[in-house]
Motif scaffolding. Sequence first.
Motif, PDB file in Angstrom:
ATOM      1  N   ILE A   1     -12.541   0.668  -3.905  1.00  0.00           N
ATOM      2  CA  ILE A   1     -11.444  -0.309  -3.778  1.00  0.00           C
ATOM      3  C   ILE A   1     -10.220  -0.302  -3.146  1.00  0.00           C
ATOM      4  O   ILE A   1      -9.862  -1.012  -2.240  1.00  0.00           O
ATOM      5  CB  ILE A   1     -10.955  -0.794  -5.574  1.00  0.00           C
ATOM      6  N   PHE A   2      -9.502   0.910  -3.295  1.00  0.00           N
ATOM      7  CA  PHE A   2      -8.247   1.381  -2.460  1.00  0.00           C
ATOM      8  C   PHE A   2      -8.812   1.228  -1.079  1.00  0.00           C
ATOM      9  O   PHE A   2      -8.007   0.724  -0.099  1.00  0.00           O
ATOM     10  CB  PHE A   2      -7.822   2.712  -2.884  1.00  0.00           C
ATOM     11  N   GLY A   3      -9.857   1.923  -0.688  1.00  0.00           N
ATOM     12  CA  GLY A   3     -10.186   1.702   0.868  1.00  0.00           C
ATOM     13  C   GLY A   3     -10.286   0.406   1.196  1.00  0.00           C
ATOM     14  O   GLY A   3      -9.903   0.279   2.229  1.00  0.00           O
TER      15      GLY A   3
ATOM     16  N   LEU B   1       0.843  -1.121   0.074  1.00  0.00           N
ATOM     17  CA  LEU B   1      -0.103  -0.093  -0.133  1.00  0.00           C
ATOM     18  C   LEU B   1       0.920   1.217  -0.138  1.00  0.00           C
ATOM     19  O   LEU B   1       0.607   2.297  -0.737  1.00  0.00           O
ATOM     20  CB  LEU B   1      -0.876   0.031   1.050  1.00  0.00           C
TER      21      LEU B   1
ATOM     22  N   LEU C   1       2.320   1.748  -3.624  1.00  0.00           N
ATOM     23  CA  LEU C   1       1.542   2.115  -4.475  1.00  0.00           C
ATOM     24  C   LEU C   1       0.903   3.568  -4.307  1.00  0.00           C
ATOM     25  O   LEU C   1       1.096   4.090  -5.255  1.00  0.00           O
ATOM     26  CB  LEU C   1       0.129   1.250  -4.044  1.00  0.00           C
ATOM     27  N   TYR C   2       0.677   3.766  -3.107  1.00  0.00           N
ATOM     28  CA  TYR C   2       0.301   5.123  -2.931  1.00  0.00           C
ATOM     29  C   TYR C   2       1.571   6.251  -3.077  1.00  0.00           C
ATOM     30  O   TYR C   2       1.244   7.258  -3.669  1.00  0.00           O
ATOM     31  CB  TYR C   2      -0.277   5.395  -1.395  1.00  0.00           C
TER      32      TYR C   2
ATOM     33  N   ILE D   1      -9.281  -2.284   0.311  1.00  0.00           N
ATOM     34  CA  ILE D   1      -8.111  -3.238   0.248  1.00  0.00           C
ATOM     35  C   ILE D   1      -7.273  -2.666   1.716  1.00  0.00           C
ATOM     36  O   ILE D   1      -6.888  -3.688   2.150  1.00  0.00           O
ATOM     37  CB  ILE D   1      -7.066  -2.777  -1.088  1.00  0.00           C
ATOM     38  N   THR D   2      -7.200  -1.422   1.979  1.00  0.00           N
ATOM     39  CA  THR D   2      -6.802  -1.039   3.134  1.00  0.00           C
ATOM     40  C   THR D   2      -7.439  -1.642   4.345  1.00  0.00           C
ATOM     41  O   THR D   2      -6.664  -2.453   5.145  1.00  0.00           O
ATOM     42  CB  THR D   2      -6.601   0.487   3.073  1.00  0.00           C
TER      43      THR D   2
ATOM     44  N   GLY E   1     -12.086   6.747 -14.158  1.00  0.00           N
ATOM     45  CA  GLY E   1     -12.118   7.013 -12.756  1.00  0.00           C
ATOM     46  C   GLY E   1     -11.078   7.556 -12.181  1.00  0.00           C
ATOM     47  O   GLY E   1     -10.819   8.478 -11.528  1.00  0.00           O
ATOM     48  N   MET E   2      -9.910   6.735 -12.553  1.00  0.00           N
ATOM     49  CA  MET E   2      -8.512   7.086 -12.320  1.00  0.00           C
ATOM     50  C   MET E   2      -8.104   8.503 -12.864  1.00  0.00           C
ATOM     51  O   MET E   2      -7.467   9.220 -12.128  1.00  0.00           O
ATOM     52  CB  MET E   2      -7.560   6.029 -12.592  1.00  0.00           C
TER      53      MET E   2
ATOM     54  N   PHE F   1     -10.787   0.877 -14.720  1.00  0.00           N
ATOM     55  CA  PHE F   1     -11.332   1.803 -14.121  1.00  0.00           C
ATOM     56  C   PHE F   1     -10.487   3.411 -14.280  1.00  0.00           C
ATOM     57  O   PHE F   1     -10.396   4.514 -13.889  1.00  0.00           O
ATOM     58  CB  PHE F   1     -10.987   2.012 -12.639  1.00  0.00           C
TER      59      PHE F   1
ATOM     60  N   PHE G   1      -9.219  11.559 -10.846  1.00  0.00           N
ATOM     61  CA  PHE G   1      -8.486  11.756  -9.819  1.00  0.00           C
ATOM     62  C   PHE G   1      -7.120  12.472 -10.052  1.00  0.00           C
ATOM     63  O   PHE G   1      -6.538  12.755  -9.344  1.00  0.00           O
ATOM     64  CB  PHE G   1      -8.381  10.606  -8.819  1.00  0.00           C
TER      65      PHE G   1
ATOM     66  N   ILE H   1     -13.194   3.069  -7.745  1.00  0.00           N
ATOM     67  CA  ILE H   1     -11.790   2.831  -7.602  1.00  0.00           C
ATOM     68  C   ILE H   1     -11.363   3.446  -6.165  1.00  0.00           C
ATOM     69  O   ILE H   1     -10.678   2.673  -5.366  1.00  0.00           O
ATOM     70  CB  ILE H   1     -11.015   3.693  -8.712  1.00  0.00           C
ATOM     71  N   ASP H   2     -12.210   4.499  -5.741  1.00  0.00           N
ATOM     72  CA  ASP H   2     -11.717   5.002  -4.378  1.00  0.00           C
ATOM     73  C   ASP H   2     -12.308   3.925  -3.345  1.00  0.00           C
ATOM     74  O   ASP H   2     -11.530   3.379  -2.384  1.00  0.00           O
ATOM     75  CB  ASP H   2     -12.473   6.293  -4.186  1.00  0.00           C
TER      76      ASP H   2
ATOM     77  N   TYR I   1      -1.334   9.160   7.031  1.00  0.00           N
ATOM     78  CA  TYR I   1      -1.829   7.623   6.483  1.00  0.00           C
ATOM     79  C   TYR I   1      -0.844   6.678   6.960  1.00  0.00           C
ATOM     80  O   TYR I   1      -1.344   5.566   7.754  1.00  0.00           O
ATOM     81  CB  TYR I   1      -2.394   7.839   5.127  1.00  0.00           C
TER      82      TYR I   1
END
Lengths: 401, 406
Positions: free
Chosen positions: B264-266, A34, A37-38, B268-269, A349-350, A346, A353, B261-262, A262
Amino acid sequence: MFEKLAFKNIWRRKTRTVIIIVLISFSLTGLFFLQGLYDGMIENMIENAIKNDAGEIVVYEKDFRKTDNLKNSINDYKSKANDIRGIKHVEHVSSRITIAGVAATGRKNMGVKIIGISADNKGNVLFLDQEVVDKFLKNKRNIIIGAGLAEKLKVKSGNKVVLSAQSRKGKLVSGAFRVSDIVKTGDPLVDKQAVFADFSFINSLFEMDNTVTSIHVKVKSNTDLFLVTSEIEARFKGVFEVLPWQKRYPRIQLSKDSLIYYNAISYGVVFFVVALGVLDVILISVMERLKEFGILISIGTPYRKIASVIFLESLFTGVLGMIFGGSLGYLILIYFNKSGLDLGYFAEGMEKFGFNSVLYTDVRPEYLLYAFTAVISASLIAAVVPVIYIIRKKPLEMTRG
Amino acid sequence: MIFKMAVRNIFANKLRSSLIVSLSSFCAALLVFYIGMTEGSHRKMMKDAIESYSGYIRIQYKGFSDNPDYDHLIYDTSEIIDKIKDIRGIRNYTTRFETYALLSSENNSFPAMFVAVEPEKEEYFSDIKHSVEGKFLNKDENYAVLGADLAKKLDVTEGGKPAYISTGLDYSIAADFIKIRGLFKTGFYDFDSGAVFVSKEYADNIFMSKNVSSYINILPEDIGKYKELQAKIQERLRNFKNIEVLNWREIQKELVKAVQIDSIFGYITIAIFFTVVFFVIMLFNMVAIMTRSREIGVLRAIGTSKSVVFKTLTAEGFIFGLLSIIIGGSAGAFITYYFQENPIQIGEYGEAYKELGFSFTEIPATLTPGLFMISVSFIFLLNILSVIIPAWQVNKLNPVEAIRKI
């Protein structure tokens, strides 16, 4: 000898030890993935922003951004650009003309941003492949347009587009152009609005009188950004608005800042949960061996040594989890750093953002350091309770079991 | 009897039991709150986008979404309206005509989305009327309302008269002056810095767009039943081969995918977090059960069947799950309800995302029975699952072996 003893002890109850190692490994792998990735997503956005802007810093005439009025463009830009070029740590400087206008095809009109670029200045076209640049340079009426805009206008390479806007002198001016290429920059605003055209041609068509709307500065290293920004601000105080990418794209900076919190929270939560798991296993293991510890203390083994065996058991469990989880997590990061994670389904959607649909993870050695610190601290803290438990017991009581 | 034994076992090791209950209660509260926040923010995002402009149901020419040009307009608007206006479930409908124009003031020119609307109906379909400072549009005059940021860039104010130039439906030049009646600020970047609204009746004369529209927007009586209404309209318009009826999920495809997608990421976490917690609860149960091996061996030796042992241990997981739902679930519901009534203010974060087409300054949570049940059922299941492996493991031991265990 105590190290050997501690290591052997953790295998007395294999299932428990394996579960705790799996627990640590899984949490680390998940955290690494994570975080990588982020971080990768944010870094990608920053990289795109810098490439699209031809540098980390963009300089405007003080009132230009408020008004978008060409009358507030930068006069005598060549000497000002040269002045900036002379600042230490500046890699290159380029200039652009950005005009709000309308792009029209036979069937459709769209509001666009016409951006005049000197494609022969490498620094100005960091976001373009050489092949695209070469094609663009062939004709001064060639334009490159963003993929989103091309989609809306329904144009392809080779199609004609008419660009109209008000010139600096207030006249309504139009010109016919041909699309030499369509590009995807990764910035949704650029992809939906930008039309890149030849700098000199735009300069004369829109009567810019050798003025530009912005000067773009690329610094040699990210660490020089603050220094260069301050130096430009000092040299052109009250004349220019100097914007490093952090100020130009506050959403990226905010996302970057949020990620720090986070990550801290994620590591904190995992630290707490891992500590609870290790505590449970070690405490029970100590309780089961109470008689052994009682005998050891009775024959003169100091409490210090008993405590170190317990700490070592806890530490070995953590280190084993760290080795497995760290290696697996790091390998996964390297894999996705090379091949990317394709979220094409997606894509829309991606892009909304501001992210690319293929995500590349970031791989940073400090991830290992954070993980190591979190897991080792959790393991050591978790061993404190069992040690206190032993210390509070009387040897005779312990020997009786 | 099984239940009684399970309760006694739980009380026999108070520390371990309270740790398991605390941990899974914390997870239950976290999950209820997390799902409430995620769903709440997504619902708000979608609702804002739908109600501020795009609408719940739209009738348009096939392919208009991908090719919003003059070849994909509805050229028989009144016929379509006649066909659908008596359908039950339609609260209101309106037509819009959208194009682009270059607006020019004395000092500056800017491209803008030029939207012709029915002024008396627009308030049911967008926030524009409520966001206007000054007056809204008249039916037929060349009045306009402009995005406040666009007006600032054009350097015009209420009462100003900028000119515009665009293309008419016959591809001739469409140009005129408009009188600014008011300026609006919706919070949506695309509108505030790039849109101008005029009355459809006025635009029809300039653009030759009488009986022509980009689309017809439909407001359902019951917004929850938009799919049923969409089907009814589709059925009524089945003879209009080139017309399509879209619901908000199809209109806002981009935003729907962004929300997915938001999520999905949430998730997964949160899944990683819950897997870790699951392991810990399982470890606690395993340790607790394995330390009772001797006791279980004695039970087996005196004739207790494997299934009774398994059921007793599973009942412990059941009780833990139930307690977690009661304690954690109610705590989570309380916190979620609080943030539903007092949304989190996100200030500059929301501001920074405006240019990407998001408009949110606050994130409300949402608490619905459905979402609550999903969250707590998951925690309940987690507790049951976490005793199954240790219970199965202890049942594998033969009684003699179990009695010998420490």
